[in-house]
Structure formats: structure tokens, C-alpha cells
Design an enzyme around this catalytic site. Sequence first.
Site, PDB file in Angstrom:
ATOM      1  N   ASP A 284      -1.637  37.897  -6.770  1.00 47.79           N
ATOM      2  CA  ASP A 284      -1.664  38.010  -5.451  1.00 47.79           C
ATOM      3  C   ASP A 284      -2.663  39.172  -4.885  1.00 47.79           C
ATOM      4  O   ASP A 284      -2.736  40.144  -5.995  1.00 47.79           O
ATOM      5  CB  ASP A 284       0.003  38.306  -4.902  1.00 47.79           C
ATOM      6  CG  ASP A 284       0.338  37.823  -3.644  1.00 47.79           C
ATOM      7  OD1 ASP A 284      -0.590  37.166  -3.182  1.00 47.79           O
ATOM      8  OD2 ASP A 284       1.540  37.972  -3.441  1.00 47.79           O
ATOM      9  N   LYS A 285      -3.041  39.167  -3.930  1.00 45.60           N
ATOM     10  CA  LYS A 285      -4.044  40.038  -3.573  1.00 45.60           C
ATOM     11  C   LYS A 285      -3.112  41.529  -3.137  1.00 45.60           C
ATOM     12  O   LYS A 285      -3.163  42.416  -3.843  1.00 45.60           O
ATOM     13  CB  LYS A 285      -4.972  39.724  -2.487  1.00 45.60           C
ATOM     14  CG  LYS A 285      -5.983  41.016  -2.290  1.00 45.60           C
ATOM     15  CD  LYS A 285      -7.194  40.455  -1.370  1.00 45.60           C
ATOM     16  CE  LYS A 285      -7.023  40.662   0.001  1.00 45.60           C
ATOM     17  NZ  LYS A 285      -6.786  41.985   0.719  1.00 45.60           N
ATOM     18  N   THR A 286      -2.464  41.215  -2.193  1.00 39.58           N
ATOM     19  CA  THR A 286      -1.567  42.249  -1.606  1.00 39.58           C
ATOM     20  C   THR A 286      -0.569  42.846  -2.476  1.00 39.58           C
ATOM     21  O   THR A 286      -0.039  41.823  -3.164  1.00 39.58           O
ATOM     22  CB  THR A 286      -0.912  41.791  -0.266  1.00 39.58           C
ATOM     23  OG1 THR A 286      -1.932  41.181   0.574  1.00 39.58           O
ATOM     24  CG2 THR A 286      -0.536  42.886   0.362  1.00 39.58           C
TER      25      THR A 286
ATOM     26  N   ARG B 193      -6.611  32.076   2.537  1.00 44.74           N
ATOM     27  CA  ARG B 193      -6.101  31.232   3.594  1.00 44.74           C
ATOM     28  C   ARG B 193      -4.982  30.314   3.160  1.00 44.74           C
ATOM     29  O   ARG B 193      -5.133  29.145   3.436  1.00 44.74           O
ATOM     30  CB  ARG B 193      -7.215  30.578   4.449  1.00 44.74           C
ATOM     31  CG  ARG B 193      -7.958  31.304   5.385  1.00 44.74           C
ATOM     32  CD  ARG B 193      -7.156  31.546   6.489  1.00 44.74           C
ATOM     33  NE  ARG B 193      -7.236  33.003   7.021  1.00 44.74           N
ATOM     34  CZ  ARG B 193      -7.977  33.138   8.012  1.00 44.74           C
ATOM     35  NH1 ARG B 193      -8.478  32.370   8.685  1.00 44.74           N
ATOM     36  NH2 ARG B 193      -8.055  34.439   8.622  1.00 44.74           N
TER      37      ARG B 193
ATOM     38  N   LYS C  17       1.631  38.524  17.912  1.00 46.56           N
ATOM     39  CA  LYS C  17       0.902  39.178  16.908  1.00 46.56           C
ATOM     40  C   LYS C  17       0.925  38.277  15.575  1.00 46.56           C
ATOM     41  O   LYS C  17       1.886  37.620  15.225  1.00 46.56           O
ATOM     42  CB  LYS C  17       1.504  40.146  16.546  1.00 46.56           C
ATOM     43  CG  LYS C  17       0.408  41.339  15.537  1.00 46.56           C
ATOM     44  CD  LYS C  17       1.512  42.588  15.243  1.00 46.56           C
ATOM     45  CE  LYS C  17       2.467  42.252  14.287  1.00 46.56           C
ATOM     46  NZ  LYS C  17       3.079  43.599  13.923  1.00 46.56           N
TER      47      LYS C  17
ATOM     48  N   PHE D 272       8.555  36.904  11.661  1.00 46.67           N
ATOM     49  CA  PHE D 272       7.299  36.381  11.082  1.00 46.67           C
ATOM     50  C   PHE D 272       7.618  35.498   9.896  1.00 46.67           C
ATOM     51  O   PHE D 272       8.506  35.561   9.236  1.00 46.67           O
ATOM     52  CB  PHE D 272       6.686  37.745  10.570  1.00 46.67           C
ATOM     53  CG  PHE D 272       5.329  37.112   9.752  1.00 46.67           C
ATOM     54  CD1 PHE D 272       4.129  37.114  10.319  1.00 46.67           C
ATOM     55  CD2 PHE D 272       5.246  36.898   8.371  1.00 46.67           C
ATOM     56  CE1 PHE D 272       2.989  36.989   9.834  1.00 46.67           C
ATOM     57  CE2 PHE D 272       4.089  36.895   7.916  1.00 46.67           C
ATOM     58  CZ  PHE D 272       2.960  36.792   8.567  1.00 46.67           C
TER      59      PHE D 272
ATOM     60  N   ASP E  72      -5.169  36.044   3.243  1.00 47.37           N
ATOM     61  CA  ASP E  72      -6.029  36.817   4.077  1.00 47.37           C
ATOM     62  C   ASP E  72      -7.436  35.880   4.459  1.00 47.37           C
ATOM     63  O   ASP E  72      -7.608  34.685   3.801  1.00 47.37           O
ATOM     64  CB  ASP E  72      -6.640  37.916   3.381  1.00 47.37           C
ATOM     65  CG  ASP E  72      -5.917  38.922   3.488  1.00 47.37           C
ATOM     66  OD1 ASP E  72      -4.443  38.914   4.087  1.00 47.37           O
ATOM     67  OD2 ASP E  72      -5.836  40.235   2.730  1.00 47.37           O
TER      68      ASP E  72
END
EC number: 7.6.2.1
Lengths: 794, 335
Positions: free
Chosen positions: A401-403, A785, A563, A540, A676
Site C-alpha cells: 500500500d502506498k499510504t 486509482r 470533499k 467517507f 491516489d
Amino acid sequence: CAGEENWVDSRTIYVGHREPPPGAEAYIPQRFPDNRIVSAKYTFWNFIPKNLFEQFRRIANFYFLIIFLVQLIIDTPTSPVTSGLPLLFVITVTAIKQGYEDWLRHKADNAINQCPVHFIQHGKLVRKQSRKLRVGDIVMVKEDETFPCDLIFLSSSRGDGTCFVTTASLDGESSHKTYYAVQDTKAFHNEQEIDALHATIECEQPQPDLYKFVGRINVYHDRNEPIARPLGSENLLLRGATLKNTEKIFGVAIYTGMETKMALNYQSKSQKRSAVEKSMNVFLIVYLCILVSKALINTVLKYAWQSVPFRDEPWYNQKTEPEKKRNLFLQAFTDFLAFMVLFNYIIPVSMYVTVEMQKFLGSYFIAWDEEMFDESTGEGPLVNTSDLNEELGQIEYIFTDKTGTLTENNMEFVECCIEGHVYVPHVVCNGQILHDCTGIDMIDSSPGGSGKEREELFFRAICLCHTVQVKDDDSIDGLKKNQVPRKSCIYISSSPDEVALVEGVQRLGYTYLRLKDNYMEILNRENNIEKFELLEVFSFDSVRRRMSVIVKSSTGDIFLFCKGADSSIFPRVKEGKIDQVRSRVERNAVEGLRTLCVAYKKLTAEEYRNVQKLLQTAKLALQDRDKKLAEVYEKIERDFILLGATAVEDRLQEKAADTIEALQKAGIKVWVLTGDKMETAAATCYACKLFRRNTQILELTTKKIEEQSLHDVLFDLNKTVIRQNGSLTRDTFSGLSTDTQDYGLIIDGAALSLIMKPRHDGSSGNYREIFLNICRNCSAVLCCRMAPLQKAQV
Amino acid sequence: NTAFKQQRLPAWQPILTAGTVLPAFFIIGLIFIPIGIGIFVTSNNIREYEIDYTGTEPSSPCNKCLNVSWDSTPPCTCTINFTLEHSFESNVFMYYGLSNFYQNHRRYVKSRDDSQLNGDNSSLLNPSKECEPYRTNEDKPIAPCGAIANSMFNDTLELYRIDNDTRTPIPLIKKGIAWWTDKNVKFRNPTGDGNNLTALFQGTTKPVNWPKPVYMLDSEPDNNGFINEDFIVWMRTAALPTFRKLYRLIERKNSFQPTLQAGKYSLDIAYNYPVHSFDGRKRMILSTISWMGGKNPFLGIAYITVGSICFFLGVVLLFIHHKYGNRNTSADIPN
């Protein structure tokens, strides 16, 4: 019939064991298990039969048992002792090991089942053992205690009816999560009040998914009609989680013992089998085939040899009477078995024992390794299971995972863009970054009057559109509070993005103070407190990739602020300077910043009522609630007016680049999966050396697919990869090439879904294969994405 | 924390280079070839003489006995004359050899009762079931029971030296042909009052194919019953269908005369043992032995072959190394 379905799918719980007032629907009482957790496999009585059964399910053990039995039955060339004794030894050693482990589990179970729990009986606090807890009991949990069972959150010591929980032991996320008390009961603060509650809860039967829960609570006030309230996973406190930052909470037990979500998850956990074990089983089967064919050939040869009478029965070696009379086929079969027994050592008894011992010792070697000792925590590596450690050397792909993995998950607000004007919270002068500067540095020209209005709206939107909690400071922090009045609060949220945003806006002059009685308070630039009534929160989720709030300002206007990721916001925007914002967003993305777009919409009172109605019906549904909610959200969240975008920086982990380089050197292929934007993700990958300068990047994105057909793109890529492979092998043969070119593949979610989508003509399998082929030849794959569902598919 | 725990124990990881492999080849060659030659010469010095007296060929003197029943009395006798080209210098061992006789058959190997042979009185009267179908005869237990004992070799061989038409018998020693442990530990006669074997074997019967009971195998009491050495030798089963077993010893009388001089000899055979029914052969073998046992040229040849191959490969590799060995080092420097 429909009623029966209902009965199967849901359960009804009387809070505090109070019968509902007569006249209410008659429920059939259900029986629930008590709160005893049993993780031990065996009891004292069933240990021997059950353990033997478990052990003989292993192919090898079963095989030796069969050989042993055959030896007992037929006239064998070798004594049964020769295979029986080693088998007995192996079985005994394993049984002793498993028995010991099970004894430890029994002890742990007992400790858990007997730990004291506070719960309320007739308005008084009673301490009892955990295992005596029943469904419907009202439980009190104090700070830093773990929940004894799955609870519906009724009320907490915090005024706003929230509590913080860490679920580190359940899903490994150590961040604090916020849970909400049921609206109607959050006012009850002491035992007597809670005990007076008269309600029933309907909810689904237990299921293992940690994040799904639907239910309904009916609260009876006096003799009135019951008020129904929806219950979701935000009301459900799971067993195993720990209460944090909250003095105490009250909850009603709904799932107990083996029905809690934690226990259900334990049960469904299947034993992991390592590749070595799997290949060992394959070898075992191969050897078994060899053995059988060997015995078969030998039997045939035996009878061929015996066809000459003087060999079958020479005068010096005559047969006994029963042997002469024996049926030929039976004789042949026993001969076959005898040959099996004779050759059974082709599969060694000691194989499993040796492998087990090696694994066991291997885990100790890992634990002893000095180089893995961490100075800062003083801990060495910890081996949880000895089953999989040989697998460590065989990893080929790492999905990351990036985050939070590559990056620190520590966000910092960098800039925002309103209507195309860029605002940066730090003033950059002479290369120095001055923190806590309240001024806004405007890079573009000063906005006009309407711009000013928009700007304020934007900041309010950021302030309001979040689920951040304000933590009341402890006394130690209180000192700091006096010194630094602006940074008086510590924000807590499940998403670090939001914290970064709120803090960033705080520096720009708008401070989010607190949520009090459904009113959000904001300290604006002129130090006035603005109050907004919080009407609805659309939380979210990663499918919609956005969140919204509906607030009512003090002037009575109703706003919907939204948002979310740019891809989910832009299509829903009706007006606003989309192009400017988009260009800015893309620029930020290239720099590796996380971007979010903010939009708003004004609602009339009429519209709001409609919305409310829709939501209410959706939320009360017991089945398919998520789906219905999503539909409603879809209906509401549209026709926005775009306000602007924000950018948040997520710093790389300290040694991420080194680690990835080392992994690539070891020949391990790294896949990064992220939600992202493509540019952001690519920038991050370059930064952490996942893509190097000589990496040739192959892009498989929506844009490219629009230009050519998917088919062509895939074939082209495949060709280049394979051609390169061919030349590469040639190069290594001639010994000339010094470094090999590697590939990085970037693929985005839309393209991936095209590949994965099953097609009518059945050619999807083909695409998938090509895609897999491409991916295998790349040293690094970046998927951006991605919806979480797609992550799972990959 | 030890070197063991950190997996840093000293280890030898051999890297094969020309420098280590070539000497190894030469050393192996140089050691193996002399050993092989030594063994080969020793083996060649052993004298061995073999006569097949099965009598399947019509010209053979024993042909007349081929179809005579095994229990005919008196036994069919035949005489085979032969000539020794070389004299046998040291002690001579006399063997009988059988072919196509499967002493290694599973049923056959098991068909004995070791506790009976060890002198156990209860087993004597109640032999093990493994002995079937040679366990009892006419409701009496067989001693010794089993197929092995039942099929004991019972030809009698006698050797004469022919000197100017006079036949002088050559003394054959029948003791000392069995293993010491077999004779003294594994095989024992049943115990009881007195040493009368006939009384001790009371209640048992002889094996079906034997002409005499076990207690009449020999006249000497320490070579009779279960401890008869011919019997003991037979009871040690052979692993292959073609085998030889020690029959008699011929000792050297004095150091000035060879044990068997070169010359004419004759072999008298009391032909009892039937082998024709299973296509077997019978042989008589005379042989001397050396420190490495009987005549066996194979070991010497194997040593010589391996040694020569190693030496040859060593030479070839040395040649290759000398001629092409330096190419790699020169290629590493491009300029």
C-alpha cells in the site's frame, strides 16, 4: 413465510432483559450462547480420539497407518513392529506437542472467561465473571479496558455520546476510531438512568465481517409508540477492541461468546500451508504412485517366474496345505500388499518429523538473529508461527500500500487552491519555512469581492466537512494551552488527511473548536464564533471516494459541503472554475501531493426534508442497507459548485527507498497499490526508487486506451516486454550486457476493470493472461486509482 | 549469543579449481593402481579346481545315477578321474557347489525353528509354525524341522590320489568347517539326563527326506545331533541361487611337500542329492585361500580400472588446463 425469513436473518434483544410493553409485536424468544470463549481444540475426554483423527488426516501418517494395518493382517516379509514403532513415536511426540499447546490455550481461555466485568442489574453496578455475561446485559467498560463482547454503544461519559476505540488486536490498525452512541440513549450517564431504559434491539445474526453491521433499536418511552433508530457499525463496539480516551461507556451485549465477530473470525481462519508442504504432498503422491507401480510390476514378475513348476514348488521347498488351496486372485492381492510393505520405506517415516524439527529450530534462529534486533525498542524479531518461515525465502511479489507503508501517513497541509487562486499557509522567504504564520500568501492576483466570499465559504467547508474529533486536553497539556492559545486542541480522526486539513485551515485563520450538541463551532478570522448545526454526515467510503456534510448555518441557510477525490467530484460539479482547479490539481499530483477537491451546494428547506426522508428509510432497512444508502447518496451528491482543491503532503518513510532497492536486488517484484492519482503515485515511486532512471515505463491507462483499442495496447506491451526478454537472454549469453533493463508498469483502475471485466465473447481470459504475462515481466508495477475491491482482485 | 545462534559456524565450502582437482585425480590414480595390481596378483596365485559331477551329459560317469531314486540303498556311486596341472601348496578347502537352488526363497528361509536348534526342549516337541509343511510327520514333531533341514546336502565325496594305479585316500577333515559361534552358541543339542542323544531326541521323528535321524549323523558325540558341522554349514542359507559351501579341509602335512601334488586323482561320489528335477548343477571345488579370501579377480580389476581412468582423466585435464587455462584471465582485461 416472509416472517420466517425474518426470524432466521435477525435476532431480537431486550435491553436489560425487560420485556417490551404488551401490545408490541410478540417476539419468539431466542436462545443465545453465554459469553464463554473456547479457543481450545480439545477437552480432556476427546483429546485422544480427536487428536488421532486430526493427525491421521495427514497423508503421510495415514499411509503409515495403512501399511501398519496391512502388516498386521497379511503374512508379511517384515515385522509390524518395524513400521509400527516409529509411527507410534511420531504420533506420540506430535500429540504431546499439541496437547501442551492446547493446555496453554485452556489456561488463556480460563483467564479471559473469568476476568471481571461490570454490569448493571436493577440499577446497581455488579461485578461478575466474563463468562456469565448474557445477551441483553448492560455492560460498563472503563478506559483502557477491552470489551468483553460485542456491544451496542448506548452512552459514554463524554457529553457528545462518542468514544474512541483502538482495534489494534482485531485488524492491526492502531489509530483511534470514533464510535457513536445511539442518539436516544446517549443522555443516560449513570447506572440508574441506564437501567430505566426500555428498548429492544433487532439486528442481524452474527457474521464474521468486522465492518458490517445493521440493526435497529426500538426505544419505548412510557406508553408511547416505540421510536425506531438505525444502528450501524459505528454503534457497534467489538470484542477485543480497547476503549481509549473515554472514561467509561455503557453498552448492551448483543453478540456473546463464540458469536462475537472476533471469535467468528478466528474460526474461519484456515491453517496456512506453506509451499514446501504443498510440494511435499505432491512428492508424496508421486512416490506413492511409484510404490504402487513397483509393487504391481513385482507381483506380475513373481507370477511370471513362478509359471515354471519346478521354480514355484521345488522338492526342497513345498507349499503348505492352506497355501495350495488359496484362491489365486486373493493370493496375488496379498502378494501385492506384501510388496507394498516391502518397499514402503520409499516414503520415510521421519520425513515429517525432520521437517517439523527444522521449522521449529528455524524459528528460533530467526529469533536469535542479532541483525534483526531493534535498538530503539529493544526487541528482536518475534516468530508467531513456525509453519511459514521457509516461505520467507521464496517471496516473489510484494504488494504494498502506498499510504502508511511507503509513506509515514503523517500528513501536512501544503496549499490550497480556491477558484484557481493558490494559497500557501507557510511563508517561504529565503528558503526558510516559517511555521504558524497566520498570513496567507497569495500567489495569484488578489481575489475580487465575490472571490472573497467564495474563499470564506471554502475555509468553512474544510472546517465543517470532516469527522475530526477534538480531544479535551489533560492537565499537563493545559499548560501548553495557555502558552499557545491557537493550538489549543488536539484533533483526532481516523484519517490523517482530515487532521492535516483542519490544522492547515487553522493556520489560515479558521479554527474548528468543537462539536457540541450537534452544533459545530468555528472560530473565524475575526475571532467570532460561528455556529453551524450539523444535520447529516455522509461518511467517507472508498467506493464513493468522497464525504459530505449537511449543515445549517446560524442564518438558517442549509449547505451541503462535499470533499473528495477529484475524479469523483469533477463529474458532479455544475459550475465553478473547473479547468483552473483541475490544472492546479494535476500539477500538485505530479509533485507527489495528495489532492482533495471541495465543492458545495445550497439546499432549500424543502429539499432538505426530502433528503432527510430518503435517508431515514434507507438507514432503517435491515437488509441491503449499504446498497440503499449508496443509492441515496448518489441522488443527493450532485450539481455541486466547485470551490477549490487542497494539497496535502505525505512524507516518505525514512528508509523506504533503501528497503525497496534491497528488495529489488533480491529479485522480489514490488507492486504498489494505491488509490491516489497516477501522477502522485508515480512521483512517490520515483522518490522511493521503485522506478529508477533506467526503468522503462509502460503505461496502461485510460487515456491510452481511448486512443487505441485495449486489445492493441495489450498486444503492443506484450510484444515489447517479450522482445526485450528475448534479447536479454541473448545478451547474458554473450556476456556483454552489464545491467539489465527493467520495466515499470503503470496501470490505472479504469483500465484494470476493462481487463478484468468478463466479456461476452469469452475473450477476457485471454486479456487476463496477457496482462499477467506483462506484469510478470516487470520489476515494479504501480496500480493507481484503485478501489479496494480491485485491490483484492489483483 | 554464540556463533551457532548467529549461524556463523566455521564451514568449509570447497571450490573446485584446477589446482585442487588435478592433484586429486593423480593421487587417486597412483594409489589405486598398485592396490589393484597387488590384489589381482594375490587372487591369481590362488589355486582352484572345479568338477561338475551332475551327470546330465551322457558321457559323464555319473549319468547312470541321474535318474536313480534318492533313497535307494545302497546309494548309486560313481567315480570321476581328474588331473591337477599344478600342485596346491597350502591348506586346501574342499567345497560342494549347487546351482539354481533358491535357498533365498522367502518361504524357505523362514522354514526353521531356531529355538529348537538351540536345544530348547519345548520347541523340540512343538516346533514353530514357520516349519510347515515340514513340521510334523505322522503326528510326531520333526527334529530338525523345516524345509532347510529337510533338504540338507547328503552326497558323500571321497578323494583318492592315483599313483601308478594305486589309490591312496586323501584324509579329509570334517571338523572346523563351521563358524565358531554357530557351533558353540547358536546350535545346541537338547539337554536332559545323560548324554545319550537317542534318548534326548525321544518322541521326535527324522526329516522326511533324511535316511537317518539327526542323532545318527556322525559317530563322534561332539559332531552329532544339531551340532554336526555339515548340518550347521547347510543351515546357513546362501543369498544367491548359485553357491558353494565348505565340505572338508585338507591340511598340509609338512612344509616340504605340497598338500596336493600335481598328478592324477579320482573323486568317489555317493550320488544321493537330486538336482535334475529343478535344473540344478552339482560341483566339487578344491581351492586354496589367501589373506583376501578365495579366488576373486574382480576386485583387483576394479581397482586397476578406476585408478587408470582417474590417471587418464588427470592427464587429459592437465593438458586442457595447460593449453586453455589462461584464456579467462586474459579476457578479463579488455585493453
